[in-house]
Enzyme design. Structure first.
Site, PDB file in Angstrom:
ATOM      1  CE  LYS A  91      35.807  41.643  77.159  1.00  0.00           C
ATOM      2  NZ  LYS A  91      35.921  41.317  75.730  1.00  0.00           N
ATOM      3  N   GLY A 180      39.535  46.037  69.265  1.00  0.00           N
ATOM      4  CA  GLY A 180      39.998  46.963  68.247  1.00  0.00           C
ATOM      5  C   GLY A 180      41.226  46.513  67.480  1.00  0.00           C
TER       6      GLY A 180
END
Lengths: 252, 65
Positions: A91, A180
């Protein structure tokens, strides 16, 4: 497919900020996640226990380059992670702003190009910018991870139309909303939009009951994915009666 | 010689990265190493000399999002 790997659960779960190792272990199990994210940090006495949790989870490990602010740091971290975890998955985070933790798209594309050329399977944490997405795909990425909102903010899909445009523009690229997301409904929305997965951490780890919240997210992601597969009805401006009008009695 | 290990000054008799990891009592298989900002694979640690002022990072798996 994520670099040739199919996943039953489309929830990817972060491993940070849980109140205890036991809660982390239980939350992973309750979420049904098959992929968990981890980081690399300076060695210390607590590392062995965490390694045991990772092994016991049975999950595929997605190491991150969190905290890196340059392509060079991220590339070095990725190499260290590949050796330590024995996986080509990374990632890729290259942070451009310390307040928003917004990705630096220039450093991100540079690092992605170098890592893809080196055999890594890169999951780039990016913005919803279409042109950056194209550059990442040119660099060799087959998965993109646009943010929903700044990391840890819980604001959900702050720019849903742009995320929808990204989905429409790249029908063959695996897309993951990363960061988020604060509520299961927001995760479900991403999946209803046709996203392939969502990645989240804080919303589960900081819940009053992280294990119950992990389960709720797992269910929401599954529901959203099933809904997308079932084909959502198009919205209408006006009402349309669902009960048949034919056969209505005259009682006036 | 004095080196910088994970951000702290350390006096060591080790002359290679492999010897340093051994001297610190680390399990060689459970850390990843970098010297002066560049990754050093496990297989090259024994052939990687240390010099005064070297910056060594030894990292392990940790919680992350």
């Amino acid at each position: 497919m994520f670099y040739g790997t199919d996943l039953t659960s489309r929830l990817m779960l972060g491993t940070a900020q849980y109140p205890s190792p036991q809660v982390l272990r239980d939350a992973i199990a309750a979420s049904g996640a098959e992929v968990i994210t981890v980081s690399l940090r300076r060695e210390g006495p607590q590392g062995g226990a965490f390694r045991d949790i990772l092994a016991a989870s049975g999950c595929r490990i997605l190491p991150n380059t969190a905290g890196c602010h340059t392509a060079r740091e991220a590339i070095t971290t990725a190499h260290m992670a590949r050796e330590l975890f024995g996986t080509p998955w990374i990632k890729l985070e290259v942070i451009g702003n310390a307040d928003t933790l917004q990705p630096d798209p220039f450093g991100l594309v540079d690092a992605a190009r170098a890592l893809c050329a080196d055999g890594f399977q890169v999951f780039p944490y990016t913005t919803e910018d279409l042109v950056v997405a194209e550059r990442l795909i040119d660099a060799g990425c087959r998965v993109l991870m646009p943010w929903g909102a700044p990391i840890g903010s819980g604001q959900g899909l702050r720019n849903a139309p742009a995320l929808a445009a990204l989905r429409a523009h790249f029908p063959d690229v695996a897309l993951v909303v990363d960061a988020g997301i604060g509520a299961p409904s927001q995760a479900a929305l991403a999946m209803e939009m046709g996203y392939d997965a969502v990645l989240l951490n804080t919303a589960v780890a900081r819940a009053l009951d992280p294990v119950a919240m992990a389960r709720a997210f797992g269910q929401a992601v599954a529901a959203g994915r099933a809904a997308h597969g079932a084909g959502l009805m198009p919205p209408r401006d006006m009402a349309a009666p669902s009960t048949p009008v034919f056969g209505m009695a005259n009682l006036a | 010689m004095r080196i910088d290990l994970n951000g702290a000054p350390v006096d060591t008799a080790a002359t290679t990265l492999a010897a340093l990891i051994d001297e610190r009592g680390c399990d060689a298989a459970s850390v990843a190493s970098a010297l002066n900002g560049a990754f050093v694979p496990r297989s090259l640690r024994a052939a990687t000399p240390l010099s005064d002022g070297a910056r060594v990072e030894l990292l392990m798996p940790m919680q992350g999002g």
